[in-house]
Write an enzyme that holds these catalytic residues in place. Structure first.
Site, PDB file in Angstrom:
ATOM      1  N   LYS A 264     -42.450  51.474   3.849  1.00 24.00           N
ATOM      2  CA  LYS A 264     -42.463  51.995   2.475  1.00 24.00           C
ATOM      3  C   LYS A 264     -42.142  53.483   2.502  1.00 24.00           C
ATOM      4  CE  LYS A 264     -45.595  52.964  -1.396  1.00 24.00           C
ATOM      5  NZ  LYS A 264     -47.000  52.903  -1.884  1.00 24.00           N
ATOM      6  N   ASP A 269     -44.741  59.895  -5.493  1.00 21.04           N
ATOM      7  CA  ASP A 269     -45.203  58.864  -6.419  1.00 21.04           C
ATOM      8  C   ASP A 269     -46.012  59.482  -7.552  1.00 21.04           C
ATOM      9  OD1 ASP A 269     -45.919  56.534  -7.669  1.00 21.04           O
ATOM     10  OD2 ASP A 269     -47.458  55.988  -6.216  1.00 21.04           O
ATOM     11  N   LYS A 276     -50.191  58.718 -12.861  1.00 22.33           N
ATOM     12  CA  LYS A 276     -51.425  58.987 -12.129  1.00 22.33           C
ATOM     13  C   LYS A 276     -52.126  60.205 -12.723  1.00 22.33           C
ATOM     14  CE  LYS A 276     -49.754  57.579  -7.511  1.00 22.33           C
ATOM     15  NZ  LYS A 276     -50.748  56.545  -7.193  1.00 22.33           N
ATOM     16  N   ASP A 287     -46.573  59.210   0.493  1.00 19.64           N
ATOM     17  CA  ASP A 287     -46.363  57.795   0.194  1.00 19.64           C
ATOM     18  C   ASP A 287     -45.151  57.216   0.917  1.00 19.64           C
ATOM     19  OD1 ASP A 287     -47.578  55.669  -1.020  1.00 19.64           O
ATOM     20  OD2 ASP A 287     -46.556  55.892  -2.935  1.00 19.64           O
ATOM     21  N   ASP A 346     -47.185  51.956 -11.402  1.00 21.59           N
ATOM     22  CA  ASP A 346     -47.779  52.629 -10.250  1.00 21.59           C
ATOM     23  C   ASP A 346     -47.984  51.669  -9.076  1.00 21.59           C
ATOM     24  OD1 ASP A 346     -48.750  54.791  -8.826  1.00 21.59           O
ATOM     25  OD2 ASP A 346     -50.809  54.530  -9.535  1.00 21.59           O
ATOM     26  N   GLU A 348     -45.571  50.404  -7.338  1.00 20.93           N
ATOM     27  CA  GLU A 348     -44.138  50.422  -7.047  1.00 20.93           C
ATOM     28  C   GLU A 348     -43.804  50.088  -5.601  1.00 20.93           C
ATOM     29  OE1 GLU A 348     -45.462  53.580  -4.901  1.00 20.93           O
ATOM     30  OE2 GLU A 348     -46.026  53.164  -6.974  1.00 20.93           O
ATOM     31  N   ARG A 350     -44.714  47.809  -3.500  1.00 24.89           N
ATOM     32  CA  ARG A 350     -44.421  46.407  -3.177  1.00 24.89           C
ATOM     33  C   ARG A 350     -43.036  45.996  -3.655  1.00 24.89           C
ATOM     34  NH1 ARG A 350     -49.644  44.589  -6.438  1.00 24.89           N
ATOM     35  NH2 ARG A 350     -50.203  46.643  -5.612  1.00 24.89           N
TER      36      ARG A 350
END
Length: 504
Positions: A264, A269, A276, A287, A346, A348, A350
């Protein structure tokens, strides 16, 4: 980059800026661990000093002593190992951590000698690893304060009676290769998100691959659209910096196995339209730690020349709130044709990983492993130092866990249960990308499992998912060989898994 060598010269005679020794915890306080190699006079002096300072010998305890008689180094640092095990020696991770705590404290030194218990290759290699992991600092963004910042230790010498042993030499050499690339992963994670975004991440990897056995292919937004990678395109469409999938390939002759690693790589993010809270965004440059781990692992595997073919997929995107940002209620078509209803922007990670897993499955490797800072649920369940491993194959899950334990990366096996899938049912698409709020770690993994393909015999390809949301980034004080900030977690497990396949 810090260098490491091995020597069988007496540690007390080594001309270095500092000599690092180990202490053990006893009922009477700390005392020097066996195998220190000091003269009787020097050892007695150190033990008296440990008692006088009321040292306990606990892990992460460091005692600094100057002008120890019959020791050439002007400074002796004694690093605690804890209580000595009754039936066996100290573990590799205990030695690794104590060596790292010491070198981390010695920033600004040119040369450091280390003498710890244990003379076999595995233990000497662990000491070398720990010393190198601790000798790290990220100074790239320093301006005025760069003048005051201390650089990491420049050279480490590990002293052992077995210095001429081929296995010991190989273990120390491996430690140097591994640490160099793990620290590259740390650097990537620590780099500011205005400087590291999908394009520059891809450029960094391509530059590092130059002259190595690793080939690099970059899919830009046009190539991703042509390939039907709607998950990563949807995540990245709110950013002025479009997404990329970077494929790294290492394919040696006569490979004994083939592995696929998917990382990933959300370079920042914001949460997207499901924004967030501000405080939760401060560390969101981390991230992309999964992608950093995959890149570093493949470079390590290639430099070590392991007889295992490995392909890495770095799924890089920036999750922002631009005028074209993805909305809750959108439906995207993933690589392979499955449609997904977006519920929470949020969640995202996956989505980008789903496209990467589908691409990896098409090559039908022997096993697939993905690694991601995927869910806050993993942190709630396992804390900040332990990752989770889930899998569709019990043998692979246990194998990954065993490798991680041996590498000193804390990991816990978690189940994948069928009942969470029903919460992902959608009335407008094949399924949603979220489900019930409880069991969020398993929900995310279950979503990823939808993109695992079959092998030539029609069976699901063995797949394991590592949720590293906790240990990928250290917000607290440094400890052992682990700095504050990016940790490089996962690199050792991915490398170890390739080594395990090479040995079978």
């Amino acid at each position: 980059m810090t260098t490491v060598t091995v020597s069988d010269r007496p540690a007390g005679a080594a001309k270095a800026d500092a000599l690092v020794l180990a202490s053990v915890k006893t009922d009477g306080g700390a005392e020097l661990a066996a195998g220190h190699g000091l003269s009787k006079k020097a050892a007695a002096h150190v033990n008296v000093a440990l008692r006088n300072t009321q040292a306990g010998g606990s892990p992460d305890e460091l005692v600094r002593l100057s002008d120890v008689p019959e020791v050439a180094a002007p400074l002796v640092v004694v690093s605690g190992l804890g209580a000595a095990p009754e039936k066996s020696g100290f573990t590799a991770e205990t030695l690794r951590r104590a060596a790292g705590a010491a070198t981390r404290s010695l920033s600004g030194s040119a040369k450091v000698s280390v003498r710890f218990p244990g003379s076999d290759a595995a233990l000497v290699g662990a000491v070398a690893e720990g010393a190198l992991f601790g000798a790290y600092a990220f100074l790239e963004h320093r301006g005025e304060s760069a003048k005051r910042a201390k650089a990491p230790v420049k050279a480490v010498i590990v002293h052992t009676d077995g210095a001429k042993d081929r296995g010991v030499k190989a273990a120390v050499k491996r430690a140097g290769v591994l640490a160099g690339h793990q620290n590259y992963a740390r650097d990537l994670v620590n780099t500011a998100p205005n400087l590291l975004y999908p394009q520059t991440f891809a450029e960094s990897v391509r530059a590092r691959a130059a002259g190595t056995a690793v080939s690099v292919r970059v899919m830009d937004e046009k190539a991703l659209a042509k390939a039907g990678c709607g998950g990563i395109l949807g995540v990245g469409q709110g950013s002025a910096r479009p997404p990329r999938i970077v494929t790294l390939t290492y394919k040696p002759a006569k490979a004994r196995a083939s592995l696929a690693y998917i990382g990933k790589g959300i370079t920042f993010d914001s949460g997207g339209l499901c924004l967030k809270p501000g405080a939760s965004m401060v560390t969101m440059k981390c991230d992309m730690a999964g992608a950093a781990a995959v890149a570093a692992a493949i470079f390590t595997i290639a430099e070590l020349g392991l007889p295992v073919a490995v392909t890495g997929y770095l799924c890089l995107a920036e999750n922002m709130t631009g005028s074209n940002a993805q909305r809750p209620g959108d439906v995207v078509t993933m690589r392979g044709g499955k449609t997904v209803e977006i519920i929470n922007t949020d969640a995202e990670g996956r989505l980008v990983m789903g496209d990467g897993l589908a691409l990896a499955s098409e090559k039908q490797p022997d096993a697939i492993v993905d690694i991601a800072t995927l869910t806050g649920a993993a942190v709630m369940a396992l804390g900040h130092r332990t990752s989770a491993v889930m899998a569709n194959d019990d043998d692979l899950r246990e194998r990954v866990h065993a490798v991680a334990t041996g590498a000193g990366e804390s990991m816990w096996q978690m189940p994948l249960v069928e009942e969470v899938r029903s919460g992902m049912d959608s009335t407008v698409a094949d399924f949603k990308h979220t489900g019930d709020r409880v069991g969020g770690m398993m929900v995310a993994a279950t979503f990823l499992s939808e993109f695992i393909g079959k092998d030539k015999a029609g069976r699901l390809i063995p797949w394991a998912h590592l949720d590293i949301a906790g240990p990928a980034f250290n917000e607290s004080a440094a400890f052992g060989y682990t700095p504050k900030g990016g940790t490089g977690y996962g690199v050792r497990t991915l490398v170890g898994l390739a080594e395990d396949h090479a040995a079978k």
